[in-house]
Design an enzyme around this catalytic site. Structure first.
Site, PDB file in Angstrom:
ATOM      1  CE  LYS A 186     -10.956  -7.312   6.178  1.00 33.57           C
ATOM      2  NZ  LYS A 186      -9.735  -8.127   6.263  1.00 33.57           N
TER       3      LYS A 186
ATOM      4  CG  HIS B 111      -6.176  -0.941  -0.044  1.00 38.11           C
ATOM      5  ND1 HIS B 111      -4.861  -0.847   0.359  1.00 38.11           N
ATOM      6  CD2 HIS B 111      -6.765   0.222   0.329  1.00 38.11           C
ATOM      7  CE1 HIS B 111      -4.670   0.324   0.950  1.00 38.11           C
ATOM      8  NE2 HIS B 111      -5.816   0.990   0.937  1.00 38.11           N
TER       9      HIS B 111
ATOM     10  CG  HIS C 181      -2.825  -0.201  -3.593  1.00 41.25           C
ATOM     11  ND1 HIS C 181      -1.825  -1.142  -3.763  1.00 41.25           N
ATOM     12  CD2 HIS C 181      -3.257  -0.321  -2.314  1.00 41.25           C
ATOM     13  CE1 HIS C 181      -1.652  -1.794  -2.631  1.00 41.25           C
ATOM     14  NE2 HIS C 181      -2.501  -1.320  -1.745  1.00 41.25           N
TER      15      HIS C 181
ATOM     16  CG  ASP D 144      -1.358  -6.199  -2.979  1.00 43.62           C
ATOM     17  OD1 ASP D 144      -2.472  -6.564  -2.563  1.00 43.62           O
ATOM     18  OD2 ASP D 144      -0.384  -6.034  -2.237  1.00 43.62           O
TER      19      ASP D 144
ATOM     20  NE  ARG E 125       1.212  -9.104   5.095  1.00 38.94           N
ATOM     21  CZ  ARG E 125      -0.048  -9.038   4.674  1.00 38.94           C
ATOM     22  NH1 ARG E 125      -0.960  -9.858   5.186  1.00 38.94           N
ATOM     23  NH2 ARG E 125      -0.412  -8.169   3.743  1.00 38.94           N
TER      24      ARG E 125
ATOM     25  CB  CYS F  76      -0.967   0.015   1.183  1.00 36.08           C
ATOM     26  SG  CYS F  76      -1.695  -1.560   1.607  1.00 36.08           S
TER      27      CYS F  76
ATOM     28  CD  GLN G  88      -1.570  -9.802  -0.295  1.00 36.27           C
ATOM     29  OE1 GLN G  88      -1.996 -10.296   0.729  1.00 36.27           O
ATOM     30  NE2 GLN G  88      -1.731  -8.530  -0.572  1.00 36.27           N
TER      31      GLN G  88
END
Length: 628
Positions: free
Chosen positions: A447, A493, A366, A364, A344, A315, A362
């Site tokens: 979300k 996201h 944005h 991902d 992580r 992000c 991921q």
């Protein structure tokens, strides 16, 4: 009584039966801690005079049945805090739980017969006879920390028990467990040479050549879809200074899950004592003083050591990418997809094959939008999820996750965001066609989570769409609106696979290693019958490779059956067997995965075109043309 309530009461009561059984087997010195019900049964934590082994399971089950047959009454009693402390004075875990309760709280205890009492809110059955139809089986025993706190050093033995209302339901569950073990992605992954783990990088998979081909096929498919929907891919640094995480808010909310990387302003020689550097850089309680590090003659102050962190999510980098230049409303929506590696930190006991790792990617994205674009953009994201999940033959359900306790920002902004998402879900799935998960939103916004269901009926949270009004504010992001004024964008996201590692773990188990043609590591295997057929085999391999088909061949002097068996072990969809006739007629003979019959006289050009179509259409099944 609805089934869920019955199951809670049933399993909760059985956990008391287990505790009583353990005391009768192992003696009154047994310390019993907590025994909650879980999805398929319950567990209870104990300190015991010796380690429980699988040899004890039958005796434990027999003792539980014996206690149930006594038909003892269950008596609920309300006691004061002082009375409870007296009752459990020899039970240190119960004593600690009682001491944590408010002074004036009324406490309930349950007697099971005359010789066992437990601290519990209930409810429970009225008599042990109510459990006479109990269907249960000891599942396993493992170590556990009291209250999950390893720092306290109190290790207990956790006994897990499967428990269901009927023998039929227990058998069905055990059959499902057996099937799940056969589908275990760790077992299949090793058998198919897809990935491995090593203690030098816990929770960080090594993708082997076959597995990496499959991984790349998954990425390729994602990229193809995203390009059709107007996404632009970016890549950003994997390590960022603490400053970035402070701005985003992740430092306060996510620090315990981040890998810290010490950085030093200046040059360190290769013989620097990095262990001392790391200790100095991460010890926030250390006094601010000169820290000497073996780096030639150089001495650095602690203030000169910059804390860096491996990124746990993409992000903040996307925010920085957007911020680099001025944007007009005409450019929006701007969609930045990203597949960078993330890290992580997880506790060792939480890691589980590909399902819970410390390094992953991921799919991902944005997306930066105006308020007026939110609804259409989320609708498009859901359409992408529909397409991808249907390609894998899985269904899903949606959940709306709302404001958590540690949320950032203005509560009115949160209320609006939640109302917007609820309206979108109502329109897509109908009112009541989704679940609301109170308090489980991200700290920066509510979300939508997409829970997919696999072949065994298990649910996995993969896709997510998060509405964010906070990070654009934190990073000072703006665009020029129609009036020529600066306005803050909204960020969406989004992930569909979620963690690619986790998604592949699900896919491996879902297909039991028999992957769709387009996803299989190698799609075609080539077996020349004898050495003189190698030349034609190489021609076939080139034709397939030129068409973008992943192909492998065995040119060794092994016999044909040995070669075929090797490729069957890898579950290749098609194995081409090539001899004199095939070479002369420019054809192939095909062994089809899952089919004992061989298909002959298929023109090579026809076979290539069918393979190209299977890749193009991303079908679940193999080609019907070859089903003889």
């Amino acid at each position: 009584m609805i089934k869920e309530e019955f199951m809670d009461r049933y399993r909760h009561s059985l956990s008391h039966i287990l505790a009583k059984a353990m005391i009768e087997i192992f003696g009154k010195e047994v310390q019993y801690a907590i025994g909650p019900q879980i999805d398929d049964g319950f567990y209870y934590d104990f300190v015991l005079p010796r380690t429980v082994s699988t040899d004890d399971f039958a005796q434990i089950e027999q003792k539980m049945h014996e206690i149930i047959k006594r038909k003892e009454d269950w008596v609920r009693k309300e006691v004061s805090r002082a009375e409870a402390l007296e009752i459990f004075k020899d039970q240190k875990f119960k004593t600690e739980l009682i001491q944590d309760l408010p002074e004036d709280e009324m406490i309930t205890v349950y007697n099971t017969g005359d010789d066992y009492i437990d601290l519990c809110r209930g409810p429970h059955v009225d008599n042990s006879a109510d459990l006479s139809s109990a269907a249960f089986k000891v599942k396993s025993v493992s170590s556990a920390y009291w209250r999950g706190d390893e720092k306290r050093g109190i290790v207990l033995q956790r006994v897990y028990v499967y428990a269901f209302p009927t023998k039929e339901e227990l058998k069905a569950h055990l059959d499902m467990i057996k099937e799940a073990l056969e589908r275990d992605h760790k077992k299949i992954g090793a058998a198919l040479d897809l990935f491995m783990f090593d203690e030098t990088a816990p929770g960080m998979p090594y993708w082997l050549p076959r597995g990496w081909k499959m991984y790349q096929a998954l990425l390729k498919y994602s990229r193809e879809i995203q390009e059709r929907h107007g996404y632009t891919e970016i890549s950003a640094p994997l390590i960022n200074n603490k400053k970035l995480w402070l701005i985003s808010g992740h430092w306060a909310h996510y620090i315990n899950n981040m890998f810290m990387v010490p950085g030093v302003s200046g040059y360190l020689r290769a013989d620097a004592d990095m262990a001392e550097i790391a200790e100095s850089a991460t010890d926030e309680n250390a006094p601010t003083k000169t820290v000497k590090m073996r780096a030639g003659s150089a001495i650095y102050n602690r203030d000169e050591i910059d804390t860096m962190a491996a990124k746990p999510m993409n992000c903040p980098n996307a925010m920085m990418t957007f911020k680099r230049t001025t944007h007009s409303y005409k450019e929006l929506p701007i969609r930045y997809s990203e597949y960078d590696v993330l890290h992580r930190k997880e506790k060792s006991g939480q890691m589980n094959g590909l399902f819970r790792v410390q390094e992953f990617r991921q799919d991902d994205d944005h997306t930066f939008v105006m308020d007026s674009q939110i609804k259409d953009e989320i609708a498009d994201i859901i359409s992408i999820a529909d397409e991808i999940y249907s390609t894998f033959g899985v269904t899903y359900r949606a959940e709306l996750s709302t404001r958590p306790d540690d949320f950032m920002g203005d509560i009115e902004v949160w209320n609006k965001a939640e109302a917007d998402l609820k309206s979108i879900l109502d329109e897509k799935y109908g009112e009541g066609g989704y679940e609301i998960n109170e308090g489980d939103g991200a700290f920066y916004g509510p979300k939508i989570d997409l829970q997919i269901k696999d072949a065994l009926g298990r649910e996995w949270q993969c896709g997510t769409v998060q509405l964010d009004f906070q990070l654009p504010h934190n990073f000072g992001l703006t665009y020029i609106n129609e009036k020529g004024e600066q306005e803050m964008p909204v960020v969406l996201h989004r992930a569909i696979y979620g963690s690619l590692e986790r998604f592949l773990g699900i896919v491996i188990e879902n297909f039991k290693g028999m992957f769709p043609f387009w996803l299989n590591p190698y799609q075609v295997a080539v077996v020349p019958i004898r050495e003189e057929h190698n030349e034609y085999a190489k021609k076939v391999v080139k034709a397939l490779e030129d068409a973008g088909i992943r192909v492998e061949a065995d040119y060794s002097d092994n016999n044909m059956k040995t070669k075929i068996k090797g490729f069957k072990n890898y579950k290749d969809p098609y194995i081409l067997v090539l001899g004199d006739k095939e070479a002369e007629e420019n054809t192939v003979s095909i062994n089809i995965r899952g089919n004992n019959k061989q298909v002959h006289d298929v023109p090579l050009t026809t076979f290539v075109e069918v393979c190209k179509r299977l890749n193009r259409e991303h079908t679940l099944e193999l080609a019907q043309e070859f089903e003889a």
